[in-house]
Design a protein around this motif. Structure first.
Motif, PDB file in Angstrom:
ATOM      1  N   ASP A  88       0.872  -1.163   0.000  1.00 25.22           N
ATOM      2  CA  ASP A  88       0.000   0.000   0.000  1.00 25.22           C
ATOM      3  C   ASP A  88       0.913   1.219   0.000  1.00 25.22           C
ATOM      4  O   ASP A  88       1.626   1.467   0.978  1.00 25.22           O
ATOM      5  CB  ASP A  88      -0.910  -0.015   1.230  1.00 25.22           C
ATOM      6  CG  ASP A  88      -1.890   1.143   1.262  1.00 25.22           C
ATOM      7  OD1 ASP A  88      -1.988   1.878   0.257  1.00 25.22           O
ATOM      8  OD2 ASP A  88      -2.559   1.331   2.294  1.00 25.22           O
ATOM      9  N   LEU A  89       0.935   1.963  -1.114  1.00 23.45           N
ATOM     10  CA  LEU A  89       1.848   3.093  -1.274  1.00 23.45           C
ATOM     11  C   LEU A  89       1.082   4.399  -1.325  1.00 23.45           C
ATOM     12  O   LEU A  89      -0.015   4.462  -1.887  1.00 23.45           O
ATOM     13  CB  LEU A  89       2.624   2.984  -2.590  1.00 23.45           C
ATOM     14  CG  LEU A  89       3.643   1.891  -2.778  1.00 23.45           C
ATOM     15  CD1 LEU A  89       2.996   0.586  -3.134  1.00 23.45           C
ATOM     16  CD2 LEU A  89       4.614   2.301  -3.851  1.00 23.45           C
ATOM     17  N   ASP A  90       1.672   5.446  -0.779  1.00 17.24           N
ATOM     18  CA  ASP A  90       1.219   6.814  -0.993  1.00 17.24           C
ATOM     19  C   ASP A  90       2.291   7.492  -1.821  1.00 17.24           C
ATOM     20  O   ASP A  90       3.469   7.513  -1.433  1.00 17.24           O
ATOM     21  CB  ASP A  90       1.046   7.571   0.325  1.00 17.24           C
ATOM     22  CG  ASP A  90      -0.265   7.253   1.022  1.00 17.24           C
ATOM     23  OD1 ASP A  90      -1.101   6.549   0.425  1.00 17.24           O
ATOM     24  OD2 ASP A  90      -0.459   7.714   2.163  1.00 17.24           O
ATOM     25  N   ILE A  91       1.899   8.018  -2.976  1.00 18.98           N
ATOM     26  CA  ILE A  91       2.821   8.703  -3.873  1.00 18.98           C
ATOM     27  C   ILE A  91       2.375  10.146  -4.009  1.00 18.98           C
ATOM     28  O   ILE A  91       1.202  10.424  -4.269  1.00 18.98           O
ATOM     29  CB  ILE A  91       2.854   8.015  -5.258  1.00 18.98           C
ATOM     30  CG1 ILE A  91       3.450   6.619  -5.117  1.00 18.98           C
ATOM     31  CG2 ILE A  91       3.622   8.852  -6.263  1.00 18.98           C
ATOM     32  CD1 ILE A  91       3.589   5.858  -6.415  1.00 18.98           C
ATOM     33  N   ASP A  92       3.320  11.079  -3.825  1.00 22.40           N
ATOM     34  CA  ASP A  92       3.029  12.498  -3.983  1.00 22.40           C
ATOM     35  C   ASP A  92       2.566  12.725  -5.425  1.00 22.40           C
ATOM     36  O   ASP A  92       3.297  12.439  -6.370  1.00 22.40           O
ATOM     37  CB  ASP A  92       4.279  13.320  -3.686  1.00 22.40           C
ATOM     38  CG  ASP A  92       4.013  14.811  -3.665  1.00 22.40           C
ATOM     39  OD1 ASP A  92       3.298  15.308  -4.560  1.00 22.40           O
ATOM     40  OD2 ASP A  92       4.525  15.483  -2.760  1.00 22.40           O
ATOM     41  N   ALA A  93       1.345  13.226  -5.576  1.00 24.61           N
ATOM     42  CA  ALA A  93       0.762  13.369  -6.911  1.00 24.61           C
ATOM     43  C   ALA A  93       1.334  14.552  -7.682  1.00 24.61           C
ATOM     44  O   ALA A  93       1.092  14.676  -8.872  1.00 24.61           O
ATOM     45  CB  ALA A  93      -0.761  13.503  -6.803  1.00 24.61           C
ATOM     46  N   SER A  94       2.115  15.396  -7.021  1.00 21.24           N
ATOM     47  CA  SER A  94       2.699  16.518  -7.747  1.00 21.24           C
ATOM     48  C   SER A  94       4.071  16.187  -8.324  1.00 21.24           C
ATOM     49  O   SER A  94       4.460  16.739  -9.342  1.00 21.24           O
ATOM     50  CB  SER A  94       2.793  17.752  -6.845  1.00 21.24           C
ATOM     51  OG  SER A  94       3.648  17.494  -5.743  1.00 21.24           O
ATOM     52  N   ASN A  95       4.821  15.249  -7.663  1.00 15.29           N
ATOM     53  CA  ASN A  95       6.164  14.976  -8.159  1.00 15.29           C
ATOM     54  C   ASN A  95       6.510  13.487  -8.268  1.00 15.29           C
ATOM     55  O   ASN A  95       7.596  13.129  -8.696  1.00 15.29           O
ATOM     56  CB  ASN A  95       7.210  15.672  -7.276  1.00 15.29           C
ATOM     57  CG  ASN A  95       7.182  15.194  -5.841  1.00 15.29           C
ATOM     58  OD1 ASN A  95       6.695  14.114  -5.530  1.00 15.29           O
ATOM     59  ND2 ASN A  95       7.713  16.021  -4.953  1.00 15.29           N
ATOM     60  N   GLY A  96       5.621  12.590  -7.837  1.00 13.36           N
ATOM     61  CA  GLY A  96       5.848  11.163  -7.972  1.00 13.36           C
ATOM     62  C   GLY A  96       6.696  10.536  -6.880  1.00 13.36           C
ATOM     63  O   GLY A  96       7.027   9.355  -6.944  1.00 13.36           O
ATOM     64  N   GLU A  97       7.035  11.300  -5.849  1.00  9.01           N
ATOM     65  CA  GLU A  97       7.845  10.769  -4.748  1.00  9.01           C
ATOM     66  C   GLU A  97       7.019   9.803  -3.897  1.00  9.01           C
ATOM     67  O   GLU A  97       5.872  10.083  -3.567  1.00  9.01           O
ATOM     68  CB  GLU A  97       8.346  11.926  -3.877  1.00  9.01           C
ATOM     69  CG  GLU A  97       9.153  11.490  -2.688  1.00  9.01           C
ATOM     70  CD  GLU A  97       9.517  12.648  -1.768  1.00  9.01           C
ATOM     71  OE1 GLU A  97       9.947  12.375  -0.646  1.00  9.01           O
ATOM     72  OE2 GLU A  97       9.342  13.820  -2.176  1.00  9.01           O
ATOM     73  N   ILE A  98       7.606   8.651  -3.571  1.00 12.15           N
ATOM     74  CA  ILE A  98       6.933   7.697  -2.688  1.00 12.15           C
ATOM     75  C   ILE A  98       7.051   8.213  -1.259  1.00 12.15           C
ATOM     76  O   ILE A  98       8.153   8.368  -0.733  1.00 12.15           O
ATOM     77  CB  ILE A  98       7.526   6.285  -2.825  1.00 12.15           C
ATOM     78  CG1 ILE A  98       7.289   5.755  -4.244  1.00 12.15           C
ATOM     79  CG2 ILE A  98       6.922   5.339  -1.789  1.00 12.15           C
ATOM     80  CD1 ILE A  98       7.908   4.399  -4.525  1.00 12.15           C
ATOM     81  N   LEU A  99       5.902   8.488  -0.645  1.00  7.02           N
ATOM     82  CA  LEU A  99       5.874   9.071   0.688  1.00  7.02           C
ATOM     83  C   LEU A  99       5.765   8.018   1.786  1.00  7.02           C
ATOM     84  O   LEU A  99       6.287   8.204   2.888  1.00  7.02           O
ATOM     85  CB  LEU A  99       4.691  10.035   0.814  1.00  7.02           C
ATOM     86  CG  LEU A  99       4.632  11.166  -0.205  1.00  7.02           C
ATOM     87  CD1 LEU A  99       3.327  11.929  -0.078  1.00  7.02           C
ATOM     88  CD2 LEU A  99       5.828  12.103  -0.006  1.00  7.02           C
ATOM     89  N   ARG A 100       5.058   6.915   1.501  1.00  5.32           N
ATOM     90  CA  ARG A 100       4.800   5.907   2.529  1.00  5.32           C
ATOM     91  C   ARG A 100       4.562   4.568   1.849  1.00  5.32           C
ATOM     92  O   ARG A 100       3.968   4.500   0.786  1.00  5.32           O
ATOM     93  CB  ARG A 100       3.543   6.293   3.317  1.00  5.32           C
ATOM     94  CG  ARG A 100       3.138   5.301   4.391  1.00  5.32           C
ATOM     95  CD  ARG A 100       1.741   5.609   4.934  1.00  5.32           C
ATOM     96  NE  ARG A 100       0.693   5.491   3.942  1.00  5.32           N
ATOM     97  CZ  ARG A 100       0.107   4.346   3.590  1.00  5.32           C
ATOM     98  NH1 ARG A 100       0.471   3.219   4.131  1.00  5.32           N
ATOM     99  NH2 ARG A 100      -0.855   4.331   2.683  1.00  5.32           N
TER     100      ARG A 100
END
Length: 196
Positions: A88-100
């Motif tokens: 289960d991933l959270d990806i920053d929708a503005s830059n594509g960075e994996i947050l969690r």
């Protein structure tokens, strides 16, 4: 004399409170300038780009992608299943960075969304494999051909043995301006459309 001292103390308290309130207000303004305004949906990476970034880090099949509005911006919540593990991933929708990332052993015995199948008593009905299914992107395009807006979520699901994509499109600026679609994952037919 007592009246003068009481008046002076009261004035000092009132003046101190006013100065403190002014300092607090400035402090909150500085706080706002440190935290940038959330990105607008038009400035976000696409669902396909988010999916590619997730699959570059974790092997498997994307079971769902959901665009979620957070306090500081938008994130894609992506669920990936590789057969042994669920991610289960959270990806920053503005830059594509994996947050969690949350990893969990896949030990449930339910049908996998990448191979949704069922059959009736004679073994002939409704069996479909991932090769038979249209892509998530095609399901989103079908929904966006009906309404204008931005993708909120797309998820492959099993509805009584029938593989369907549940697609949610935000059609306006409010949180309640959504259009929801159930799309047959094999034929691309819109089975149900709910416009709020």
């Amino acid at each position: 004399m007592k009246k003068v001292v009481v008046g002076t103390v009261a004035s000092a308290v009132i003046l101190g409170g006013a100065i403190g309130a002014g300092a607090m207000t400035d402090g909150f303004q500085n706080f706002r300038s440190v935290n940038p305004a959330p990105s607008e949906p038009s400035e976000l990476i696409s669902v396909e780009e988010a999916k590619e970034k997730a699959l570059a880090e974790y092997d498997g099949v994307v079971e769902s992608i959901e665009l979620e509005k957070k306090r500081d911006g938008y994130v894609y919540d992506i669920d990936i299943d590789d057969g042994d593990m669920d991610y289960d991933l959270d990806i920053d929708a503005s830059n594509g960075e994996i947050l969690r990332v949350e990893e969990e052993r896949d030990d449930d015995d339910d049908d996998d969304d990448d191979n949704v199948s069922s059959s009736n008593s004679n073994g002939t009905a409704g069996s479909s494999t991932s090769e038979d299914l249209i892509s998530q992107e095609e399901a989103v395009e079908i929904a966006l051909a009906e309404v204008e807006g931005t993708l909120e979520s797309v998820e492959l699901d099993d509805d009584d043995g029938r593989a369907i994509y549940e697609v949610e499109i935000n059609t306006g600026t409010g949180d309640d301006d959504d259009a929801e679609f159930d799309i047959d994952a094999v034929t691309g037919e819109i089975l149900e459309m709910d416009l709020d």
